[in-house]
Design an enzyme around this catalytic site. Structure first.
Site, PDB file in Angstrom:
ATOM      1  N   LYS A 178      57.478  37.352  11.290  1.00  0.00           N
ATOM      2  CA  LYS A 178      57.719  36.574  10.067  1.00  0.00           C
ATOM      3  C   LYS A 178      56.395  36.074   9.490  1.00  0.00           C
ATOM      4  O   LYS A 178      55.484  35.692  10.230  1.00  0.00           O
ATOM      5  CB  LYS A 178      58.655  35.401  10.377  1.00  0.00           C
ATOM      6  CG  LYS A 178      59.127  34.638   9.147  1.00  0.00           C
ATOM      7  CD  LYS A 178      60.142  33.565   9.546  1.00  0.00           C
ATOM      8  CE  LYS A 178      60.661  32.789   8.349  1.00  0.00           C
ATOM      9  NZ  LYS A 178      61.657  31.763   8.751  1.00  0.00           N
ATOM     10  N   SER A 232      67.544  29.580  10.296  1.00  0.00           N
ATOM     11  CA  SER A 232      66.811  30.678   9.659  1.00  0.00           C
ATOM     12  C   SER A 232      66.622  31.917  10.512  1.00  0.00           C
ATOM     13  O   SER A 232      66.171  32.946  10.010  1.00  0.00           O
ATOM     14  CB  SER A 232      65.442  30.176   9.167  1.00  0.00           C
ATOM     15  OG  SER A 232      65.606  29.318   8.072  1.00  0.00           O
ATOM     16  N   SER A 266      65.935  31.898   6.402  1.00  0.00           N
ATOM     17  CA  SER A 266      64.772  32.355   5.656  1.00  0.00           C
ATOM     18  C   SER A 266      64.077  33.551   6.292  1.00  0.00           C
ATOM     19  O   SER A 266      63.173  34.136   5.699  1.00  0.00           O
ATOM     20  CB  SER A 266      63.771  31.201   5.521  1.00  0.00           C
ATOM     21  OG  SER A 266      63.302  30.793   6.808  1.00  0.00           O
TER      22      SER A 266
END
Length: 425
Positions: A30, A129, A105
């Site tokens: 990420k 997330s 996210s």
């Protein structure tokens, strides 16, 4: 982002050690996790050209274990979103149905795994997330107990809530990744040695005979009919395998979303103050005094959702409102923790639908912040209580869309939830 699903912000190839438990495995990371010499943008124009001078602890542990880092994945800007549509670099599509969101996210990480573009991925979970995109993309995602995994090198959004967690096609795969990244770190004083000698992959047996599963009625009643149908089918599979399933009540979770967003936005207001074009971030080169330059830089390089959360957090912390909002949110958080502790006195794990809805279509929810926040109803209480949770595919809707089942355990109860989740994945 060169691939069809817009999963990656940057394609790289960072080779790991020749030998190790992850030798030959590819991992996507990420884009809010620091990688030395490789851009880390947090999905924001503010950090579009930021290149960290060091690796996050989890990245070092991955490469030491032999993994190859293949890219930095797209995300909601600074982790603020549930759809990966707030990214400054464009939305990510769900590989299962490219007209739908992958969740957020950590949507790019889940999409990369679901599309087979990486064997594993890392995400971060502040209020769901990791688990949300895992559920929407039909993969496995683990949110570890707070302190099990180092946050050194993670660009902070809400320090007291967030944890780095693994995503993988299977429970065993996610557990293998957790084995590598878990453990204390001298660079992060919040880490704990509880998982230092654990073997999470070995725990993924799926043996649930005699396990007691509690189902919080408050977190099931509001789910869509299709989600509830699949969830109930998964519970039947546990009953058939010898588990006992019983209803429990967590009355405090009614206030979970409200408490979470006050606390998270307040911490974001503080953490993101450094991104001003002077200490970090792109300077707009504005003339005038420092305050004007600061304000104009942030106005031009931060997205609407990030600005909204910073403003709301600043308001909640301001004189005259701190006790009214922030203090009450912390009291609600203590109540949530207490409810979970009382529930775990009677059951081994808790089970809920990971997300109360099916993956929305792209563009459907990004303009309705309140609806987006409410989608987190089942995941944010876990972060408020700093507990471990896993999302595992439970089945599909009539349209063929993935539905995730969330299993929550007591603090440092990762082995229990991994074992139980392995029955399904």
């Amino acid at each position: 982002m060169a691939d069809a699903h817009n999963a990656f912000v940057t394609r790289v190839k960072i080779e790991g050690a020749a030998e190790g438990p992850l030798s030959g495995a590819t991992v996507a990371v990420k884009d809010n996790i620091s990688t030395e010499g490789v851009r880390t943008t947090c999905g924001s124009e503010m950090l579009a050209d930021y290149v960290p001078p060091y690796d996050a602890t989890v990245v070092s542990r991955l490469t030491d274990a032999g993994a190859t880092i293949v890219g930095k994945t797209n995300m909601d800007e600074f982790g603020m979103g549930t759809t990966t549509e707030t990214s400054a670099f464009g939305a990510t599509a769900n590989p299962v149905d490219e007209e739908r969101v992958p969740g957020g996210s950590s949507g790019g990480s889940a999409a990369a795994v679901a599309a087979g573009e990486a064997d594993y991925a890392l995400g971060s979970d502040t209020g769901g997330s990791v688990r949300c995109p895992a559920a929407f993309c039909g993969v496995v995602g683990i949110k570890p107990t707070y302190g099990l995994v180092s946050r050194y090198g993670l660009v902070a959004y809400a320090n007291s809530l967030e944890q780095i967690g693994p995503l993988a096609p299977t429970v065993e795969g996610a557990a293998e990744l957790l084995d590598v990244i878990a453990g204390p770190d001298e660079h992060d004083a919040t880490t704990h040695n509880a998982g230092a000698s654990s073997d999470y992959a070995a725990a993924a047996t799926g043996d649930v005979d005699g396990l007691t599963i509690g189902v919080p009625t408050e977190l099931v009643e509001g789910a869509d009919d299709e989600v509830r149908r699949v969830f109930e089918g998964a519970l039947d599979a546990y009953r058939d395998a010898g588990a006992e399933v019983e209803d429990v009540s967590l009355p405090s979770v009614e206030y979970g979303v409200a408490a979470y967003y006050v606390i998270a936005m307040s911490e974001a207001s503080s953490n993101l103050a450094r991104f001003d074009g002077v200490r970090y971030g792109e300077s707009g080169g504005f003339e005038g005094n420092w305050n004007e330059s600061f304000a104009e830089t942030r106005a031009e390089t931060l997205g609407d959702e990030v600005k909204r959360r910073i403003l709301l957090g600043t308001y909640a912390l301001s004189a005259g409102y701190h006790n009214k909002y922030y203090k009450q949110a912390q009291e609600a958080r203590a109540w949530v923790r207490q409810d979970f502790e009382e529930a775990f006195a009677d059951v081994d794990v808790l089970a809920t639908p990971t997300m109360p809805v099916l993956p929305p279509k792209l563009g459907e929810s990004v303009d309705d912040p309140l609806q987006m926040y409410l989608m987190d109803a089942n995941t944010v209480p876990v972060n408020l209580a700093n507990l471990p949770a896993i999302s595992v595919p439970a089945g599909e809707s009539d349209e063929g869309l993935p539905v995730g089942l969330q299993l929550v355990g007591p603090k440092f109860g990762e082995e229990t939830i991994i074992d139980a989740a392995a029955l399904l994945g």
